[in-house]
Design an enzyme around this catalytic site. Sequence first.
Site, PDB file in Angstrom:
ATOM      1  N   SER A  73       0.842  -1.196   0.000  1.00 50.70           N
ATOM      2  CA  SER A  73       0.000   0.000   0.000  1.00 50.70           C
ATOM      3  C   SER A  73       0.871   1.237   0.000  1.00 50.70           C
ATOM      4  O   SER A  73       2.036   1.196   0.384  1.00 50.70           O
ATOM      5  CB  SER A  73      -0.898   0.010   1.239  1.00 50.70           C
ATOM      6  OG  SER A  73      -0.117   0.308   2.375  1.00 50.70           O
ATOM      7  N   LYS A  74       0.246   2.305  -0.468  1.00 44.41           N
ATOM      8  CA  LYS A  74       0.959   3.577  -0.490  1.00 44.41           C
ATOM      9  C   LYS A  74       1.385   3.929   0.924  1.00 44.41           C
ATOM     10  O   LYS A  74       2.487   4.382   1.166  1.00 44.41           O
ATOM     11  CB  LYS A  74       0.031   4.695  -0.972  1.00 44.41           C
ATOM     12  CG  LYS A  74      -0.453   4.512  -2.380  1.00 44.41           C
ATOM     13  CD  LYS A  74      -1.412   5.636  -2.739  1.00 44.41           C
ATOM     14  CE  LYS A  74      -2.526   5.096  -3.608  1.00 44.41           C
ATOM     15  NZ  LYS A  74      -3.514   6.068  -4.008  1.00 44.41           N
ATOM     16  N   ARG A  75       0.455   3.715   1.863  1.00 45.87           N
ATOM     17  CA  ARG A  75       0.729   4.143   3.222  1.00 45.87           C
ATOM     18  C   ARG A  75       1.904   3.371   3.827  1.00 45.87           C
ATOM     19  O   ARG A  75       2.797   3.945   4.422  1.00 45.87           O
ATOM     20  CB  ARG A  75      -0.522   3.970   4.087  1.00 45.87           C
ATOM     21  CG  ARG A  75      -0.466   4.844   5.305  1.00 45.87           C
ATOM     22  CD  ARG A  75      -1.771   4.870   6.082  1.00 45.87           C
ATOM     23  NE  ARG A  75      -2.939   5.062   5.253  1.00 45.87           N
ATOM     24  CZ  ARG A  75      -4.081   4.381   5.412  1.00 45.87           C
ATOM     25  NH1 ARG A  75      -4.176   3.468   6.333  1.00 45.87           N
ATOM     26  NH2 ARG A  75      -5.113   4.616   4.628  1.00 45.87           N
TER      27      ARG A  75
END
Length: 491
Positions: A246-248
């Site tokens: 994920s980006k996060r």
Amino acid sequence: MEEVRVRFPPSPTGYLHIGGARTAIYNWLFAQKTGGKFILRIEDTDIERSTKESIKGILDGLTWLGITWDEGPYFQSAYADDHQRAAQKLVESGHAYKCFCTQEELEGKREEAKRRKEDYHYDGTCRNLSVDEVNRLEAEGRPFVIRFKVVRGPGGVLFKDAVYGLIEKKYRDIEDFVILRSNGSPLYVLSNAVDDIRDGITHVIRGQDHLANTPKQIMIYEALGENLPQFAHMPLTLDPQKRKISKRAHGEVVSVQYYRERGFLPWALVNFLVLLGWSTSDNQEIFSREKLIEVFSLEGINRANSVFDIRKDDPKFFTDPKAISINAHYLRTIEIEELLPYVQAEMEAAGLWDPAFGAKKKSWFASTVDLIRSRYHTTKDFVNQGRCYFADDFPIEDKVLRKNILKHEDLKQWLPLMAERLEALEEFTVDLIEQAIRDLAAELDVKAGILINGARAAVTGQAAGPGLFEVLAAVGKERVLHRLRETPNLY
Ligand code: GLU
């Protein structure tokens, strides 16, 4: 046969990441293969989190990858009326209802369920309000959401996913879910289905994380009297610790831009991403565009999650070694003419570009790039390791200097002597260069290897590379003579 229509509907809340790109690629491939249409739709209804930069990043990223769309980009926010009308229609046909329960009431019930260690499901308080009651509450100005009225009884939603097969979700496990918020904005399950209906989508190919939404969307389709699309959910991509990419959690290393900035060729990245969740029965790894379109199928999508071997902190690889090896494969084998613009762009960015490389010296430039690419992995290598071919200020690795020059005291004389012999050559060709160096070695009674390694160190600063005689011919007489004469004096 009905025309295939697929879509990629990203939410523009961040950069285009590899998971999104993979989804787009699968849809695009399927459209290409079936002669269908690929539609780009930006799901920008989350006004707070959607940004213009993100939209631009997504469009740029897809364009760079060569993933072109036939329709769109459509913007979901432009279709708010459609979403509200659909919700209204569902209320009128008795498939949905207005729910006046307040946040506090719902919160209280949720807490209560928690205390009793039960799963919380909306209890249907407003499901059977009479028309009069609804009218009274509305007249009082009480805010309401619209909830879908899930069948209460045995059975469930049954559907066949092209990847995961037959899936059943029992009605009793689905609560009466909200489709429209009290401010009139739709929830994803509604807006996404309504848009897919309007856009005539025949195949919904998306990440497995949306599998849980599918039964709800199927109920919406059916309640609206629409035909169902074929659903195909793709496995997730995990990191080596089996966490969802994920980006996060992973930051820029999972963005398409990251690869673009680090010297990936777009098709190499497409080829790599396609393999994250899809394979042929004989596990081939390299596919030309034409071949991939020919062999791609929804049946080839794997059920098992794939692993993206992020190696951000590995000094040797900056990402999955397979991604790098696929990039290297393309970089070393595509038509040289196809590669040159990428090398030019790198050189321009590094301040190494000389317009003559594209004009008078074009054939020299092409053959030099061709010579050195056989050991490179990314287009960055042309301006890093390759700097010595295009500029005079290039680094000499310490270890190389010590081992290949300083260790042999005599090279201080031999390298300038070599320069003298090379200067005398009528033509600076590979054969004549080789002859001159071998003659010199014989004359000095030293192993040719000592002269060759010394010359390579002085001329390229490196210990390895293509054949030394080719290297010298490519670097050019003037530069070679200068480096052979000057380098030993530098230390
Ligand atoms: N906007 C959704 C997402 O980015 C689309 C999911 C879908 O393909 O239905 O996850």
